[in-house]
Scaffold this motif. Sequence first.
Motif, PDB file in Angstrom:
ATOM      1  N   GLU A   1       5.052 -18.799   0.656  1.00 27.12           N
ATOM      2  CA  GLU A   1       5.411 -19.971   1.456  1.00 27.12           C
ATOM      3  C   GLU A   1       4.918 -19.826   2.896  1.00 27.12           C
ATOM      4  OE1 GLU A   1       9.309 -22.492   3.055  1.00 27.12           O
ATOM      5  OE2 GLU A   1       9.594 -20.661   1.868  1.00 27.12           O
ATOM      6  N   GLY A   2       5.237 -18.708   3.531  1.00 26.84           N
ATOM      7  CA  GLY A   2       4.857 -18.506   4.920  1.00 26.84           C
ATOM      8  C   GLY A   2       4.251 -17.142   5.143  1.00 26.84           C
ATOM      9  N   LEU A   3       3.368 -17.052   6.141  1.00 22.92           N
ATOM     10  CA  LEU A   3       2.750 -15.780   6.504  1.00 22.92           C
ATOM     11  C   LEU A   3       2.851 -15.579   8.008  1.00 22.92           C
ATOM     12  CD1 LEU A   3       0.059 -16.931   4.303  1.00 22.92           C
ATOM     13  CD2 LEU A   3       0.263 -14.478   4.200  1.00 22.92           C
ATOM     14  N   SER A   4       3.387 -14.435   8.406  1.00 23.09           N
ATOM     15  CA  SER A   4       3.368 -14.037   9.806  1.00 23.09           C
ATOM     16  C   SER A   4       2.402 -12.870   9.921  1.00 23.09           C
ATOM     17  CB  SER A   4       4.771 -13.611  10.265  1.00 23.09           C
ATOM     18  OG  SER A   4       4.743 -13.192  11.624  1.00 23.09           O
ATOM     19  N   GLY A   5       1.414 -13.006  10.803  1.00 23.12           N
ATOM     20  CA  GLY A   5       0.384 -11.973  10.879  1.00 23.12           C
ATOM     21  C   GLY A   5       0.050 -11.570  12.292  1.00 23.12           C
ATOM     22  N   THR A   6      -0.400 -10.341  12.416  1.00 22.26           N
ATOM     23  CA  THR A   6      -0.861  -9.802  13.684  1.00 22.26           C
ATOM     24  C   THR A   6      -2.175  -9.073  13.456  1.00 22.26           C
ATOM     25  OG1 THR A   6       1.366  -9.529  14.603  1.00 22.26           O
ATOM     26  CG2 THR A   6      -0.358  -8.154  15.535  1.00 22.26           C
ATOM     27  N   SER A   7      -3.135  -9.275  14.355  1.00 19.71           N
ATOM     28  CA  SER A   7      -4.409  -8.559  14.342  1.00 19.71           C
ATOM     29  C   SER A   7      -5.105  -8.731  12.994  1.00 19.71           C
ATOM     30  CB  SER A   7      -4.172  -7.087  14.691  1.00 19.71           C
ATOM     31  OG  SER A   7      -5.360  -6.450  15.078  1.00 19.71           O
ATOM     32  N   ALA A   8      -5.395  -7.636  12.284  1.00 18.73           N
ATOM     33  CA  ALA A   8      -6.022  -7.770  10.976  1.00 18.73           C
ATOM     34  C   ALA A   8      -5.145  -8.575  10.026  1.00 18.73           C
ATOM     35  CB  ALA A   8      -6.312  -6.395  10.383  1.00 18.73           C
ATOM     36  N   GLY A   9      -3.825  -8.503  10.236  1.00 17.90           N
ATOM     37  CA  GLY A   9      -2.904  -9.301   9.433  1.00 17.90           C
ATOM     38  C   GLY A   9      -3.090 -10.781   9.657  1.00 17.90           C
ATOM     39  N   SER A  10      -3.420 -11.167  10.898  1.00 16.99           N
ATOM     40  CA  SER A  10      -3.666 -12.582  11.178  1.00 16.99           C
ATOM     41  C   SER A  10      -4.952 -13.043  10.508  1.00 16.99           C
ATOM     42  CB  SER A  10      -3.724 -12.819  12.688  1.00 16.99           C
ATOM     43  OG  SER A  10      -4.846 -12.189  13.273  1.00 16.99           O
TER      44      SER A  10
ATOM     45  N   LEU B   1       5.356 -13.527   3.530  1.00 17.26           N
ATOM     46  CA  LEU B   1       4.664 -12.267   3.766  1.00 17.26           C
ATOM     47  C   LEU B   1       4.563 -12.002   5.258  1.00 17.26           C
ATOM     48  CD1 LEU B   1       1.605 -12.079   1.312  1.00 17.26           C
ATOM     49  CD2 LEU B   1       3.826 -10.953   1.111  1.00 17.26           C
ATOM     50  N   ALA B   2       4.836 -10.760   5.651  1.00 16.28           N
ATOM     51  CA  ALA B   2       4.658 -10.310   7.022  1.00 16.28           C
ATOM     52  C   ALA B   2       3.553  -9.267   7.015  1.00 16.28           C
ATOM     53  CB  ALA B   2       5.963  -9.709   7.559  1.00 16.28           C
ATOM     54  N   LEU B   3       2.442  -9.582   7.689  1.00 19.93           N
ATOM     55  CA  LEU B   3       1.227  -8.774   7.581  1.00 19.93           C
ATOM     56  C   LEU B   3       0.965  -7.991   8.867  1.00 19.93           C
ATOM     57  CD1 LEU B   3      -1.037 -11.513   5.943  1.00 19.93           C
ATOM     58  CD2 LEU B   3       0.312  -9.759   4.785  1.00 19.93           C
ATOM     59  N   GLN B   4       1.029  -6.676   8.782  1.00 19.15           N
ATOM     60  CA  GLN B   4       0.738  -5.836   9.930  1.00 19.15           C
ATOM     61  C   GLN B   4      -0.761  -5.810  10.233  1.00 19.15           C
ATOM     62  OE1 GLN B   4       2.358  -1.813   9.500  1.00 19.15           O
ATOM     63  NE2 GLN B   4       3.908  -2.366  11.016  1.00 19.15           N
ATOM     64  N   GLY B   5      -1.060  -5.445  11.475  1.00 23.52           N
ATOM     65  CA  GLY B   5      -2.438  -5.205  11.857  1.00 23.52           C
ATOM     66  C   GLY B   5      -2.793  -3.741  11.675  1.00 23.52           C
ATOM     67  N   GLY B   6      -4.084  -3.453  11.671  1.00 26.41           N
ATOM     68  CA  GLY B   6      -4.512  -2.074  11.497  1.00 26.41           C
ATOM     69  C   GLY B   6      -6.009  -1.964  11.288  1.00 26.41           C
ATOM     70  N   GLY B   7      -6.770  -2.906  11.861  1.00 23.86           N
ATOM     71  CA  GLY B   7      -8.219  -2.831  11.755  1.00 23.86           C
ATOM     72  C   GLY B   7      -8.682  -2.867  10.309  1.00 23.86           C
ATOM     73  N   ALA B   8      -9.600  -1.983   9.979  1.00 23.55           N
ATOM     74  CA  ALA B   8     -10.148  -1.940   8.629  1.00 23.55           C
ATOM     75  C   ALA B   8      -9.083  -1.646   7.580  1.00 23.55           C
ATOM     76  CB  ALA B   8     -11.256  -0.887   8.552  1.00 23.55           C
ATOM     77  N   HIS B   9      -7.981  -1.022   8.006  1.00 20.73           N
ATOM     78  CA  HIS B   9      -6.908  -0.731   7.058  1.00 20.73           C
ATOM     79  C   HIS B   9      -6.253  -2.013   6.549  1.00 20.73           C
ATOM     80  CE1 HIS B   9      -6.265   3.692   8.554  1.00 20.73           C
ATOM     81  NE2 HIS B   9      -7.513   3.417   8.219  1.00 20.73           N
ATOM     82  N   GLY B  10      -6.572  -3.142   7.181  1.00 22.42           N
ATOM     83  CA  GLY B  10      -6.102  -4.425   6.679  1.00 22.42           C
ATOM     84  C   GLY B  10      -6.623  -4.723   5.284  1.00 22.42           C
ATOM     85  N   ALA B  11      -7.649  -4.000   4.858  1.00 21.49           N
ATOM     86  CA  ALA B  11      -8.151  -4.170   3.492  1.00 21.49           C
ATOM     87  C   ALA B  11      -7.116  -3.719   2.468  1.00 21.49           C
ATOM     88  CB  ALA B  11      -9.461  -3.404   3.305  1.00 21.49           C
ATOM     89  N   PHE B  12      -6.206  -2.840   2.867  1.00 21.89           N
ATOM     90  CA  PHE B  12      -5.090  -2.457   1.987  1.00 21.89           C
ATOM     91  C   PHE B  12      -4.225  -3.682   1.702  1.00 21.89           C
ATOM     92  CE2 PHE B  12      -0.626  -1.230   1.563  1.00 21.89           C
ATOM     93  CZ  PHE B  12      -0.675  -0.306   0.530  1.00 21.89           C
ATOM     94  N   ALA B  13      -3.913  -4.462   2.752  1.00 24.55           N
ATOM     95  CA  ALA B  13      -3.121  -5.685   2.574  1.00 24.55           C
ATOM     96  C   ALA B  13      -3.889  -6.710   1.738  1.00 24.55           C
ATOM     97  CB  ALA B  13      -2.759  -6.271   3.933  1.00 24.55           C
ATOM     98  N   TRP B  14      -5.204  -6.765   1.921  1.00 21.78           N
ATOM     99  CA  TRP B  14      -6.027  -7.619   1.059  1.00 21.78           C
ATOM    100  C   TRP B  14      -5.764  -7.286  -0.396  1.00 21.78           C
ATOM    101  CZ3 TRP B  14     -11.720  -5.932   0.128  1.00 21.78           C
ATOM    102  CH2 TRP B  14     -12.291  -6.693  -0.910  1.00 21.78           C
ATOM    103  N   GLY B  15      -5.753  -6.007  -0.721  1.00 25.02           N
ATOM    104  CA  GLY B  15      -5.516  -5.594  -2.103  1.00 25.02           C
ATOM    105  C   GLY B  15      -4.145  -6.005  -2.609  1.00 25.02           C
TER     106      GLY B  15
ATOM    107  N   ALA C   1      -7.439 -13.614  19.631  1.00 21.76           N
ATOM    108  CA  ALA C   1      -6.466 -13.113  20.598  1.00 21.76           C
ATOM    109  C   ALA C   1      -5.490 -12.164  19.922  1.00 21.76           C
ATOM    110  CB  ALA C   1      -5.711 -14.284  21.240  1.00 21.76           C
ATOM    111  N   SER C   2      -5.058 -12.516  18.724  1.00 18.60           N
ATOM    112  CA  SER C   2      -4.122 -11.684  17.977  1.00 18.60           C
ATOM    113  C   SER C   2      -4.710 -10.316  17.653  1.00 18.60           C
ATOM    114  CB  SER C   2      -3.726 -12.392  16.671  1.00 18.60           C
ATOM    115  OG  SER C   2      -2.826 -11.617  15.920  1.00 18.60           O
TER     116      SER C   2
END
Length: 376
Positions: free
Chosen positions: A72-81, A44-58, A210-211
């Motif tokens: 297996e692996g997760l790459s995340g940034t900001s809210a994605g991290s 999974l590659a998870l974008q950042g986006g503040g509170a919009h990270g709740a969409f990725a949670w879903g 930091a992310s």
Amino acid sequence: MKAKSVAATAKKATKKATVKKPVPRKTKNNSAKPKTGGVKRINLALQGGGAHGAFAWGVMDKFLEDGRVEIEGLSGTSAGSMNAVVYAYGALKGRDGAREALHNYWQAISDAGQKYSMVRRSPWEQMFGGWTMDKSMASEGFKLLTSTFSPYQLNPMNFNPLREVLEAHVDFAELDASRTTKLFISATNVRTGKVKVFHTHEITSDVVLASACLPFLFQAVEIDGEHYWDGGYMGNPVLYPLFYYTDSRDVVILHINPIERPGPPTQSSEIANRVNEITFNSSLIKELRSVYFVQQLLDQGKIKEEFRDEFKYVLIHSVRADSALADLSVATKFASEWEFLTMLRDRGRECASEWIAQHFDDLGVRSTVDLKREFL
């Protein structure tokens, strides 16, 4: 042995790689017969986006509930991290543990936001259930304040409520000792302007903060003598660690920032919103173009037979929020009402359900994103 990175591929397509990983070569046009059933491993590659990270949670919640996808692996940034480390820690107790951890984390984010955030809906929006927030007095005041004063002036003690929430929901020592999930967290080095990818054994609360460090909100986070800002500036998220350090060929990108919008925008707030989306998608789009370049080299037989097994043919998939989040502005990335976060979660679950129904059988077989049409 590990696959060669996209960046190195472009420069050294005819030279012997120093890192190898034998991977079955995909046939041209992805014509292999689909495999059905069973559990399939993905990254999974998870974008950042503040509170919009709740969409990725879903989306993640639905994947976990479905049970046929193993991460297996997760790459995340900001809210994605944030989503990545909370998931990985919860996953130490299985799928249900991961789902519970994500739920509890976002509940705590809501509680903290109601306590500390000055961004609020206007009374009119509260009355009629709107979520625009662009013209609310709180939102306007917030933008004025953060554009006039730096976080070093506004917050000299460098208080960050995210730290308290994060450390209450993730035991980083225990996470470090686990190898259940491979984590890759990105941040932007302020001095060099380069992306820094932290691996599971390097991840601390400082790394995750930091992310997610927006420079107009928080002071740069210092790690080993270097200072870092939000990873979204240089990778939202970074994909190449998923090529190097995992076995699965399938990369599912959870897009938070819409790639396409009807337009052009004409209001100042709309223009700022679209600039924000384009900026935080640019690095990802460039990396996807590089993936397409490597795919073409392999599909067209332009790499000598003896070197082909040194390249990993990556299969790209995406769950996009273009439609699901099209009605939300950049201001709502700072919203924290539980009603709003659960609405985003439910939208993510719905999109994930549709994606699984349409594309589960494609996992391990073919890409479900036309990189040439979408990004070239």
